[in-house]
Design an enzyme around this catalytic site. Structure first.
Site, PDB file in Angstrom:
ATOM      1  N   ARG A  89       5.907   1.745   2.637  1.00  0.00           N
ATOM      2  CA  ARG A  89       5.204   0.529   2.254  1.00  0.00           C
ATOM      3  C   ARG A  89       4.286   0.026   3.358  1.00  0.00           C
ATOM      4  NH1 ARG A  89      10.623  -0.353   3.117  1.00  0.00           N
ATOM      5  NH2 ARG A  89      11.332  -2.131   4.369  1.00  0.00           N
ATOM      6  N   HIS A 145       3.179  -5.627   5.306  1.00  0.00           N
ATOM      7  CA  HIS A 145       2.876  -4.767   4.170  1.00  0.00           C
ATOM      8  C   HIS A 145       2.751  -5.559   2.874  1.00  0.00           C
ATOM      9  CE1 HIS A 145       6.949  -5.140   2.521  1.00  0.00           C
ATOM     10  NE2 HIS A 145       7.392  -5.022   3.762  1.00  0.00           N
ATOM     11  N   HIS A 177       6.567  -5.235   9.215  1.00  0.00           N
ATOM     12  CA  HIS A 177       7.455  -5.864   8.242  1.00  0.00           C
ATOM     13  C   HIS A 177       7.766  -7.304   8.649  1.00  0.00           C
ATOM     14  CE1 HIS A 177       8.238  -1.792   6.588  1.00  0.00           C
ATOM     15  NE2 HIS A 177       8.029  -1.450   7.854  1.00  0.00           N
TER      16      HIS A 177
END
Length: 405
Positions: A116, A64, A247
């Site tokens: 996110r 992200h 992530h």
């Protein structure tokens, strides 16, 4: 029809074409799978694929964009921090870069349940689409106001590693350092099997199951690989394009598995914000078929997509991963002759760090002198990969900041 087309292209591919048809017919267990299997067939019939990669699936992994807590920096984990304006721009740029490099029309996308990653995924899909309109992205931190036709699967198994009782605290919080000590904090962040103290139900960022109370990198990798093997891998089709937006630690766990990285080298894997990385995968075996590139972590088959726009997002990553270093080398090699001269280093540094031409030129000369071990006044890829990290630490220590999330 598929058999005939592949037979015409190459007689030796005829039997493989039959096998691919069988997979298309047998691997349609969900609505999403049916939809992108059909799109894959259309892509093949239109000739929009590379024969060198015939039968392989393309997996693009993407971390992200910068979140508000990345910028602080704060132990984020499962907390739902939105993107900053910079993070929004990074996500858009990653999509535009994918389109520029011919990676668009994704058949399916996977992301976490955290904002996110979801917004990054939506923006990357929108801006990689051939029909994207750049004027309707929504306010900062939110996704585009229009959507693409690509189905998106959201899964908690792809959420960031849970940081336990540390979650929500700044990484430079004096109270945290006084309570736990710098050595423990470093161990919890980087050691594969070490986990921070668990949070309890009174913690301000407590979430009920399936959220864990704390996790090590090993714990995080286990849930990611369970989802990979049960859901993502079975969905890969020959010649399909799949986007995975997640992530730092979840992608680190997957990359270490795909590249067969030894446990002790997992901390050497760096996942920068919104820089795409491409893997070519055999959908039958699940094996990565991309060429192996030597890295500090022990070898990678991922190919980072590098551009002038994402230079500054590699702060602290130069030399840390061989595939990133190679990508930087190729981006700076303007004439494509496999060597960097002083002018090319100067132009590359200017894009990376900005600054006055005189200062950048002087720095380029120092780095060339430091790395150029054979005195040729040029750098080949081997010299650059071997010595770039030390040279950058010596002359540009500010660029070697530790990853912040």
């Amino acid at each position: 029809v598929q058999f005939i087309i592949d037979f015409v292209h190459s007689h030796t591919q005829a039997r493989y074409a039959v096998a691919m048809l069988a997979q298309y017919l047998t691997r349609t267990n969900s609505v999403h799978t049916r939809s992108f299997a059909t799109k894959s067939i259309v892509r093949r019939l239109s000739g929009n694929h590379h024969h060198d990669d015939a039968g392989l699936a393309t997996l693009v992994i993407l971390r992200h964009g910068q979140s508000t807590w990345n910028a602080t920096p704060t132990f984020t984990g499962w907390c739902d921090a939105p993107l900053t304006e910079r993070g929004m721009s990074e996500a858009k740029s990653s999509g535009e870069l994918l389109k520029e490099r011919g990676l668009s029309g994704f058949d399916i996308a996977y992301t976490s349940t955290l904002e996110r990653a979801i917004v990054t995924c939506e923006l990357a899909l929108k801006h990689s689409s051939s029909s994207s309109d750049n004027n309707d992205d929504g306010p900062t931190g939110t996704g585009p106001t229009t959507t693409t036709s690509t189905p998106v699967e959201k899964a908690w198994q792809l959420n960031e590693r849970h940081y336990g009782a540390l979650q929500g605290f700044r990484k430079d919080d004096p109270a945290i350092h006084a309570k736990h000590g710098a050595e423990n904090l470093a161990s919890w962040r980087r050691d594969f099997s070490a986990a921070p103290p668990p949070m309890d139900e009174q913690h301000p960022h407590y979430k009920p199951p399936p959220a864990p109370l704390t996790e090590s990198l090993e714990d995080c990798q286990k849930r990611v690989l369970t989802y990979w093997n049960s859901t993502i891998l079975p969905s890969l089709q020959p010649n399909s394009n799949v986007l995975l937006v997640a992530h730092s630690n979840t992608l680190r766990g997957l990359v270490s598995y795909l590249d067969k990285i030894p446990i002790e080298n997992v901390p050497q894997i760096h996942i920068p914000n919104s820089v795409p990385c491409v893997y070519k995968i055999d959908p039958n075996s699940g094996e990565v078929m991309s060429p192996l590139v030597d890295t500090a972590a022990g070898g990678s088959r991922g190919r980072w997509i590098f551009s002038s726009e994402n230079h500054m997002r590699l702060r602290g990553k130069i030399g840390g991963s061989g595939s990133l270093t190679r990508s930087i080398f190729e981006a700076w090699d303007l004439d494509g002759n496999g060597e960097l001269d002083g002018r090319e280093i100067q132009i590359g540094l200017r894009g990376l760090m900005g600054g006055k031409d005189v200062a950048v030129a002087a720095l380029a000369g120092k780095i060339l002198e430091e790395i150029d071990k054979d005195g040729s006044q040029t750098l080949d890829l081997e010299e650059f990969e071997m010595h770039a990290l030390d040279a950058c630490r010596k002359f540009m220590p500010g660029l070697m900041e530790e990853e912040t999330g």
